[in-house]
Design a protein around this motif. Sequence first.
Motif, PDB file in Angstrom:
ATOM      1  N   VAL A   1      68.897 -22.584  38.728  1.00  0.00           N
ATOM      2  CA  VAL A   1      70.228 -23.195  38.661  1.00  0.00           C
ATOM      3  C   VAL A   1      70.518 -23.985  39.927  1.00  0.00           C
ATOM      4  N   ARG A   2      70.216 -23.400  41.091  1.00  0.00           N
ATOM      5  CA  ARG A   2      70.470 -24.099  42.352  1.00  0.00           C
ATOM      6  C   ARG A   2      69.699 -25.412  42.420  1.00  0.00           C
ATOM      7  N   GLU A   3      68.444 -25.406  41.956  1.00  0.00           N
ATOM      8  CA  GLU A   3      67.633 -26.611  41.992  1.00  0.00           C
ATOM      9  C   GLU A   3      68.191 -27.681  41.060  1.00  0.00           C
ATOM     10  N   VAL A   4      68.639 -27.276  39.876  1.00  0.00           N
ATOM     11  CA  VAL A   4      69.171 -28.250  38.917  1.00  0.00           C
ATOM     12  C   VAL A   4      70.454 -28.881  39.449  1.00  0.00           C
ATOM     13  N   ILE A   5      71.319 -28.074  40.065  1.00  0.00           N
ATOM     14  CA  ILE A   5      72.589 -28.584  40.571  1.00  0.00           C
ATOM     15  C   ILE A   5      72.368 -29.685  41.602  1.00  0.00           C
ATOM     16  N   GLN A   6      71.266 -29.599  42.376  1.00  0.00           N
ATOM     17  CA  GLN A   6      70.975 -30.627  43.363  1.00  0.00           C
ATOM     18  C   GLN A   6      70.703 -31.976  42.700  1.00  0.00           C
ATOM     19  N   THR A   7      70.266 -31.940  41.426  1.00  0.00           N
ATOM     20  CA  THR A   7      69.933 -33.158  40.699  1.00  0.00           C
ATOM     21  C   THR A   7      71.036 -33.578  39.738  1.00  0.00           C
ATOM     22  N   ASN A   8      71.601 -32.608  39.043  1.00  0.00           N
ATOM     23  CA  ASN A   8      72.612 -32.868  38.024  1.00  0.00           C
ATOM     24  C   ASN A   8      73.861 -32.068  38.358  1.00  0.00           C
ATOM     25  N   GLU A   9      74.850 -32.732  38.944  1.00  0.00           N
ATOM     26  CA  GLU A   9      76.043 -32.038  39.420  1.00  0.00           C
ATOM     27  C   GLU A   9      76.941 -31.552  38.285  1.00  0.00           C
ATOM     28  N   ASP A  10      76.649 -31.947  37.059  1.00  0.00           N
ATOM     29  CA  ASP A  10      77.454 -31.500  35.926  1.00  0.00           C
ATOM     30  C   ASP A  10      76.834 -30.311  35.207  1.00  0.00           C
ATOM     31  N   TYR A  11      75.763 -29.767  35.749  1.00  0.00           N
ATOM     32  CA  TYR A  11      75.081 -28.648  35.098  1.00  0.00           C
ATOM     33  C   TYR A  11      75.807 -27.331  35.380  1.00  0.00           C
ATOM     34  N   THR A  12      75.871 -26.478  34.387  1.00  0.00           N
ATOM     35  CA  THR A  12      76.442 -25.128  34.460  1.00  0.00           C
ATOM     36  C   THR A  12      77.865 -25.108  35.012  1.00  0.00           C
ATOM     37  N   LEU A  13      78.689 -26.055  34.588  1.00  0.00           N
ATOM     38  CA  LEU A  13      80.076 -26.039  35.032  1.00  0.00           C
ATOM     39  C   LEU A  13      80.898 -25.052  34.212  1.00  0.00           C
ATOM     40  N   GLY A  14      81.831 -24.398  34.881  1.00  0.00           N
ATOM     41  CA  GLY A  14      82.778 -23.516  34.225  1.00  0.00           C
ATOM     42  C   GLY A  14      84.190 -23.930  34.571  1.00  0.00           C
ATOM     43  N   THR A  15      85.168 -23.372  33.874  1.00  0.00           N
ATOM     44  CA  THR A  15      86.569 -23.695  34.128  1.00  0.00           C
ATOM     45  C   THR A  15      87.396 -22.422  34.204  1.00  0.00           C
ATOM     46  N   GLU A  16      88.471 -22.485  34.956  1.00  0.00           N
ATOM     47  CA  GLU A  16      89.418 -21.373  35.026  1.00  0.00           C
ATOM     48  C   GLU A  16      90.754 -21.893  35.535  1.00  0.00           C
ATOM     49  N   ASN A  17      91.831 -21.394  34.952  1.00  0.00           N
ATOM     50  CA  ASN A  17      93.178 -21.681  35.435  1.00  0.00           C
ATOM     51  C   ASN A  17      93.611 -20.536  36.340  1.00  0.00           C
ATOM     52  N   VAL A  18      93.964 -20.861  37.567  1.00  0.00           N
ATOM     53  CA  VAL A  18      94.328 -19.855  38.559  1.00  0.00           C
ATOM     54  C   VAL A  18      95.799 -20.035  38.923  1.00  0.00           C
ATOM     55  N   ALA A  19      96.601 -19.019  38.640  1.00  0.00           N
ATOM     56  CA  ALA A  19      98.016 -19.055  39.005  1.00  0.00           C
ATOM     57  C   ALA A  19      98.160 -18.732  40.488  1.00  0.00           C
ATOM     58  N   PHE A  20      99.052 -19.455  41.166  1.00  0.00           N
ATOM     59  CA  PHE A  20      99.312 -19.162  42.567  1.00  0.00           C
ATOM     60  C   PHE A  20     100.823 -19.010  42.778  1.00  0.00           C
ATOM     61  N   GLY A  21     101.174 -18.198  43.774  1.00  0.00           N
ATOM     62  CA  GLY A  21     102.572 -17.890  44.035  1.00  0.00           C
ATOM     63  C   GLY A  21     103.162 -18.753  45.130  1.00  0.00           C
ATOM     64  N   THR A  22     104.305 -18.325  45.633  1.00  0.00           N
ATOM     65  CA  THR A  22     105.007 -19.104  46.649  1.00  0.00           C
ATOM     66  C   THR A  22     104.247 -19.166  47.966  1.00  0.00           C
ATOM     67  N   ASP A  23     103.263 -18.293  48.132  1.00  0.00           N
ATOM     68  CA  ASP A  23     102.401 -18.378  49.319  1.00  0.00           C
ATOM     69  C   ASP A  23     101.212 -19.306  49.097  1.00  0.00           C
ATOM     70  N   GLY A  24     101.087 -19.852  47.887  1.00  0.00           N
ATOM     71  CA  GLY A  24     100.005 -20.773  47.571  1.00  0.00           C
ATOM     72  C   GLY A  24      98.685 -20.116  47.259  1.00  0.00           C
ATOM     73  N   LEU A  25      98.636 -18.784  47.270  1.00  0.00           N
ATOM     74  CA  LEU A  25      97.374 -18.071  47.099  1.00  0.00           C
ATOM     75  C   LEU A  25      97.133 -17.693  45.643  1.00  0.00           C
ATOM     76  N   GLY A  26      95.904 -17.896  45.197  1.00  0.00           N
ATOM     77  CA  GLY A  26      95.487 -17.490  43.864  1.00  0.00           C
ATOM     78  C   GLY A  26      94.084 -16.931  43.911  1.00  0.00           C
ATOM     79  N   THR A  27      93.751 -16.067  42.950  1.00  0.00           N
ATOM     80  CA  THR A  27      92.449 -15.395  42.927  1.00  0.00           C
ATOM     81  C   THR A  27      91.612 -15.905  41.768  1.00  0.00           C
ATOM     82  N   ILE A  28      90.389 -16.322  42.072  1.00  0.00           N
ATOM     83  CA  ILE A  28      89.421 -16.730  41.057  1.00  0.00           C
ATOM     84  C   ILE A  28      88.730 -15.471  40.549  1.00  0.00           C
TER      85      ILE A  28
END
Length: 202
Positions: free
Chosen positions: A23-50
């Motif tokens: 995976v690390r080797e492929v990412i060096q060539t194809n930056e769109d490989y193995t992408l994931g998504t997540e919505n992270v809520a953050f509070g008034t301190d701006g902090l959110g946890t992935i």
Amino acid sequence: WSSNYLTDPAINDWINECKDMMVREVIQTNEDYTLGTENVAFGTDGLGTITTADFSQVRRVWVTYNGVDKFQSTKMSVNDFLPTQYFSSAHPYHNFRGDSIIQIHPSDLGTAELVFYRFGTTMVNETDLLPLPMRPYTDIFTEYFKAQALFKDEKFTEAENTMVRVNGMVGNFVANLGARDRTGPTMIDIVEMVSGDDSVFN
């Protein structure tokens, strides 16, 4: 030689080591490989946890404070801002506070929509499958297991020679996979229109 050199726990570890290496080797060539998504809520301190278990590093961050308007965030270091510094919600920034804590500026209630690199689920069960692009390349894993077992058996020269083959096979895997995407090593962007009158065709 000892049968303890090839145990199920060891093989599970080697599978994941080899997968992550590829995976690390492929990412060096194809930056769109193995992408994931997540919505992270953050509070008034701006902090959110992935919370995604196989999160590696962020590729893109969009920030919304009202659930409708989204603005792309710019990455910054934790040392790049002052406590009293002003930030605009139309031009947010983000930094990390550890491996999985993201901080958004300006800090207020909102959501960060992340696109990130991921290593894929750690394989531990007999029913777990390799990522789809890797399945035709099981010989890489076989050779990697052999090399690791030879290292345990202190046959270092043979083990190192086997790893040379592994690295060559991984290189072929990356080249074959990357060539399918415009970010691959064989992709050339043509920035000017060409026609039959151009000398390249004469």
